[in-house]
Design a protein around this motif. Structure first.
Motif, short mmCIF file in Angstrom:
data_model
loop_
_atom_site.label_atom_id
_atom_site.label_comp_id
_atom_site.label_asym_id
_atom_site.label_seq_id
_atom_site.Cartn_x
_atom_site.Cartn_y
_atom_site.Cartn_z
N GLY A 1 0.79 -1.23 0.00
CA GLY A 1 0.00 0.00 0.00
C GLY A 1 0.82 1.27 0.00
O GLY A 1 0.28 2.36 0.22
N GLY A 2 2.12 1.15 -0.26
CA GLY A 2 2.96 2.33 -0.14
C GLY A 2 2.95 3.20 -1.38
O GLY A 2 3.38 2.78 -2.44
N GLY A 3 2.51 4.43 -1.27
CA GLY A 3 2.70 5.37 -2.34
C GLY A 3 4.12 5.86 -2.24
O GLY A 3 4.70 6.40 -3.17
N ARG A 4 4.69 5.63 -1.05
CA ARG A 4 5.99 6.19 -0.76
C ARG A 4 6.80 5.18 0.06
O ARG A 4 6.27 4.52 0.95
N LEU A 5 8.07 5.08 -0.28
CA LEU A 5 8.94 4.15 0.44
C LEU A 5 10.14 4.92 0.96
O LEU A 5 10.88 5.53 0.19
N VAL A 6 10.33 4.88 2.28
CA VAL A 6 11.44 5.61 2.89
C VAL A 6 12.66 4.70 3.03
O VAL A 6 12.54 3.55 3.43
N THR A 7 13.81 5.24 2.65
CA THR A 7 15.07 4.53 2.81
C THR A 7 15.99 5.38 3.67
O THR A 7 15.83 6.60 3.74
N ILE A 8 16.94 4.73 4.29
CA ILE A 8 17.87 5.46 5.16
C ILE A 8 19.30 5.29 4.66
O ILE A 8 20.10 6.20 4.71
N CYS A 9 19.58 4.09 4.17
CA CYS A 9 20.90 3.82 3.60
C CYS A 9 20.98 4.54 2.25
O CYS A 9 20.12 4.38 1.40
N SER A 10 22.05 5.31 2.05
CA SER A 10 22.18 6.08 0.81
C SER A 10 22.25 5.19 -0.42
O SER A 10 21.74 5.54 -1.48
N MET A 11 22.93 4.05 -0.28
CA MET A 11 23.08 3.19 -1.45
C MET A 11 21.75 2.55 -1.83
O MET A 11 21.42 2.43 -3.00
N CYS A 12 20.99 2.12 -0.85
CA CYS A 12 19.66 1.58 -1.13
C CYS A 12 18.82 2.67 -1.79
O CYS A 12 18.12 2.42 -2.77
N TYR A 13 18.91 3.88 -1.25
CA TYR A 13 18.12 4.98 -1.80
C TYR A 13 18.44 5.16 -3.27
O TYR A 13 17.56 5.21 -4.13
N ASN A 14 19.73 5.26 -3.57
CA ASN A 14 20.18 5.51 -4.93
C ASN A 14 19.74 4.39 -5.88
O ASN A 14 19.21 4.65 -6.96
N THR A 15 19.93 3.16 -5.43
CA THR A 15 19.61 2.01 -6.29
C THR A 15 18.10 1.92 -6.54
O THR A 15 17.66 1.71 -7.67
N LEU A 16 17.32 2.09 -5.48
CA LEU A 16 15.87 2.00 -5.63
C LEU A 16 15.32 3.16 -6.46
O LEU A 16 14.49 2.98 -7.34
N ALA A 17 15.82 4.36 -6.18
CA ALA A 17 15.30 5.53 -6.88
C ALA A 17 15.63 5.47 -8.37
O ALA A 17 14.81 5.83 -9.22
N VAL B 1 5.59 3.81 -7.08
CA VAL B 1 6.05 4.15 -5.73
C VAL B 1 7.02 5.33 -5.79
O VAL B 1 7.77 5.48 -6.74
N GLU B 2 6.98 6.16 -4.76
CA GLU B 2 7.95 7.26 -4.67
C GLU B 2 9.02 6.86 -3.65
O GLU B 2 8.70 6.52 -2.52
N VAL B 3 10.27 6.90 -4.07
CA VAL B 3 11.37 6.53 -3.17
C VAL B 3 11.92 7.79 -2.52
O VAL B 3 12.27 8.75 -3.21
N VAL B 4 11.96 7.79 -1.19
CA VAL B 4 12.34 8.99 -0.45
C VAL B 4 13.48 8.66 0.51
O VAL B 4 13.47 7.61 1.15
N HIS B 5 14.45 9.54 0.60
CA HIS B 5 15.47 9.37 1.63
C HIS B 5 15.04 10.09 2.89
O HIS B 5 14.45 11.18 2.82
N LEU B 6 15.32 9.50 4.02
CA LEU B 6 14.86 10.06 5.29
C LEU B 6 15.31 11.52 5.49
O LEU B 6 14.56 12.33 6.03
#
Lengths: 134, 267, 293
Positions: free
Chosen positions: C70-86, C116-121
């Motif tokens: 159900g996520g319109g948005r997914l929060v990541t904290i690790c920069s590498m995960c953020y970059n890869t997912l985004a 989904v929108e990928v967001v960094h914390l």
């Protein structure tokens, strides 16, 4: 204007490089900002600018022998600064893959010391194996 | 696996043979064509792949074991006519389908690490050190698709990468070590060997111990049952039979603690 | 507020000091990080070849899981995960041909189109929480601590996924200031730490890390703040080795931004997993009176 002419064998290589990387190396006008912004430059035997130049001329052997793309850490410092919009990290990846896809690894996971694997974060192995194993 | 008979079975043979373990074909039973390693055979439609192969003359010296779907020796890969999809099953459990094209994969090379379970440190890092290729997983999910036991292989590999050995041990519990996952792996992982190591670590070091078991072992060691065991072993056969037939039995589906025997001397 | 959260593998083990402190801190800011119930490794690095789509499968599968939950948005904290997912998300959204091939390959999953929108914390702090609210909730201001923001590569590059334009480091600066610490700038804030070369060419990676640490030393910073477990390993955990080998002359520990946040919000330091950082990190916090000695 001087036209760069390449032979048939070189053409196959260059076409493949262009297709894999999605980059047109002839766009580069050799300003050298890529080399200037590269944090790994000191350890490269051939500067990133030269790599593009070699690609422009179809210097396959020289390209294959360079350590540049094995030292590159895909940090994208060059790519964000390039005035010609050449995505150099993509070119480096294509050059890596030309070796890795022949079932030749640059790092052998089985030969890495166990103590090192225990100590390193998972993210180091995942990213390292992605870039340096086929 | 030997191929004792190279010709496809003919009509005459079909009429006289039976199904079941000896493949006797009942009256009116239909046959279907299957392709074993590319060659067409007519086999009774009710047979499993294993029996069908024996029916047409294959003799298993590898690729067959328990014949009960648990030993993992008879992994089989097949495709159906006109379909790109690969299907996987155990030859002893999968019933033939018309025009299936199959081959057995009784063995697939997979890296198996050497370790001493007595000395291993029960952490995810120990697993990483023995199987660094774990990190070459690309989450393509081919392993899960290949599993004939419906194990969520990719999920347990993910769990190990996330350091959750308990979760991986539980997720991989139904694994029968057939190796089909490894045969399909893009990252060249030996999933089933990794999972086995994880279950061993989990079973030996992580899983909670059953306290009542410890107590019962102490009771046995203290000699609580020595008398009755001695009496039983020295008992006349007829008396033993009588006691067996008259013994009390817990009713089916009784809830724990709901039922107790009349003779509670040894509880 | 409840937001869907993708931890990534390292945050569950070696970088619990990043993951756990984030969850705990955000709870104090009335944000519940709801972890995806089922997820796989994102792959850590983006595939850079046009004909290498298989390496996009892992991040896309994560995004499908997020959509399912159900996520319109997914929060990541690790920069590498953020970059890869985004980046994988952008491919799925913007490249119809690759999207089609990937969806066709993942025939057991529902089709995905980059919903989904990928967001960094860190962006979430700037865009949603706000520095004022953050400042209000601080219980133990990190007074006297000089911190240099270290972005590394993946928070800003390539530009299309950067949480801030290349060369600007205001986000972390504001974050540091909101915690009551002093932000110090250094020229290597977005210089590569050596990344995965610590595996392939360790000497090269150590050279890269040493330059950053030397720069940090010169800038007068007491510590670096970062959000990537690989940077943390190269710059913080490995710092003892760099010092012993004579590559650096001054020790400058690094903290995850969530650790500093947790400390400032009054989370018990014992739950900030400082034992997972370099030794120097605990000493520094003691010297500054932020944790009891």
């Amino acid at each position: 204007m001087t036209r760069i002419s390449v032979k048939a064998g070189q053409r196959v290589f260059l076409d493949r490089l262009a297709k894999m990387s999605g980059q047109n190396v002839q766009q580069c006008f050799q300003c050298g900002i890529c080399s200037g912004s590269c944090p790994m430059l000191e350890n490269m035997d051939t500067h990133p600018r030269k790599i593009i130049r070699m690609a422009q001329f179809g210097m396959i052997e020289e390209l294959e022998q360079a350590n540049t793309f094995w030292i590159c850490a895909s940090c994208h410092a060059c790519n964000v600064m390039c005035p010609r919009g050449v995505d150099l990290p993509r070119l480096m990846e294509a050059l890596r893959l030309m070796t890795l896809r022949k079932n030749q690894n640059k790092v052998e996971p089985s030969r890495l010391p166990g103590e090192m694997i225990k100590e390193y974060p998972q993210i180091a192995m995942v990213s390292g194996f992605r870039k340096l194993t086929g | 696996m030997n191929k004792a008979q190279t010709h496809p079975t003919n009509e005459k043979q079909n009429q006289k043979i039976a199904t079941g373990d000896r493949a006797i074909l009942p009256d009116g039973a239909k046959t279907v064509p299957i392709y074993v390693m590319g060659k067409r055979y007519e086999v009774p439609e009710t047979l499993t792949i294993m029996k069908a192969m024996e029916f047409v003359g294959f003799k298993f010296i590898r690729g067959a074991g328990c014949r009960g779907g648990i030993c993992g020796a008879c992994s089989t890969v097949y495709r159906k006519a006109g379909d790109y999809k690969l299907h996987f099953g155990l030859a002893c459990q999968t019933v033939v389908e018309p025009n299936m094209v199959l081959t057995q994969i009784p063995f697939y090379p997979a890296n198996r690490a050497v370790y001493n379970i007595e000395e291993i440190e029960p952490t995810a890092e120990s697993v990483y050190a023995l199987y660094p290729e774990l990190f070459r997983c690309v989450a393509c999910n081919n392993c899960t698709k290949a599993c004939p036991m419906d194990v969520e292989v990719m999920d347990y590999i993910s769990a190990i990468k996330q350091g959750d050995l308990a979760k991986a041990a539980v997720l991989s519990f139904d694994c029968i070590q057939c190796g089909l996952c490894a045969s399909r792996c893009m990252g060249e992982l030996p999933q089933y060997h990794i999972a086995q190591l994880v279950r061993r670590i989990y079973g030996k070091y992580i899983q909670p111990r059953a306290e009542h078991l410890k107590k019962r072992v102490q009771e046995i060691d203290s000699g609580k049952y020595d008398g009755i065991v001695k009496a039983l072993t020295e008992m006349e056969l007829e008396e033993l039979k009588r006691r067996y037939l008259e013994s009390e039995r817990e009713p089916n589906m009784a809830l724990p603690g709901e039922w107790l025997p009349k003779d509670q001397e040894y509880l | 507020m409840k937001v869907l959260y993708y931890p990534g593998c390292t945050l569950k083990t070696k970088a619990r000091n990043l993951g756990d402190t984030a969850v705990e801190s955000l709870a104090l800011l009335d944000i519940e990080l709801e972890e995806l119930s089922r997820w796989n490794c994102c792959g850590a690095v983006h595939s850079l070849a046009d004909d290498d789509l298989i390496h996009l499968v892992a991040p896309v599968r994560v995004l499908i899981r997020a959509l399912e939950q159900g996520g319109g948005r997914l929060v990541t904290i690790c920069s590498m995960c953020y970059n890869t997912l985004a980046r994988a998300n952008r491919v799925m959204r913007d490249d119809p041909e690759k999207r089609k091939t990937i969806n066709l390959f993942m025939d057991e999953e529902p089709d995905y189109q980059g919903e989904v929108e990928v967001v960094h914390l860190l962006s979430m702090f700037r865009d949603e929480v706000g520095w004022d609210l953050l400042r209000e909730r601080i219980k133990i201001p990190l007074k006297g601590l000089k911190i240099a923001p270290y972005y590394g590569c993946t928070l800003q590059r390539p530009r299309e996924v950067g949480i801030e334009p290349v060369g600007r480091f205001d986000l972390m600066k504001h974050f540091i200031e909101a915690l009551g610490a002093e932000a110090v700038s250094m020229t290597s804030a977005d210089r590569c730490c050596g990344s995965y070369q610590i595996l392939g060419n360790p000497e090269v990676a150590k050279d890269a890390s040493s330059i950053i640490l030397a720069d940090a030393g010169k800038s007068g910073a007491d510590a670096l703040v970062l959000s990537c477990p690989l940077c943390e390993f190269n710059l913080d955990r490995n710092q003892g080795v760099l010092f012993e080998e004579g590559r650096i002359s001054k020790v400058v520990p690094a903290f995850y931004f969530t650790q500093l946040l947790a400390l400032a919000l009054g989370v018990d330091p014992r739950r900030c997993h400082l034992e997972l950082n370099s030794e120097a990190s605990i000493g520094l916090l003691r010297d500054k009176g932020i944790i009891a000695s």
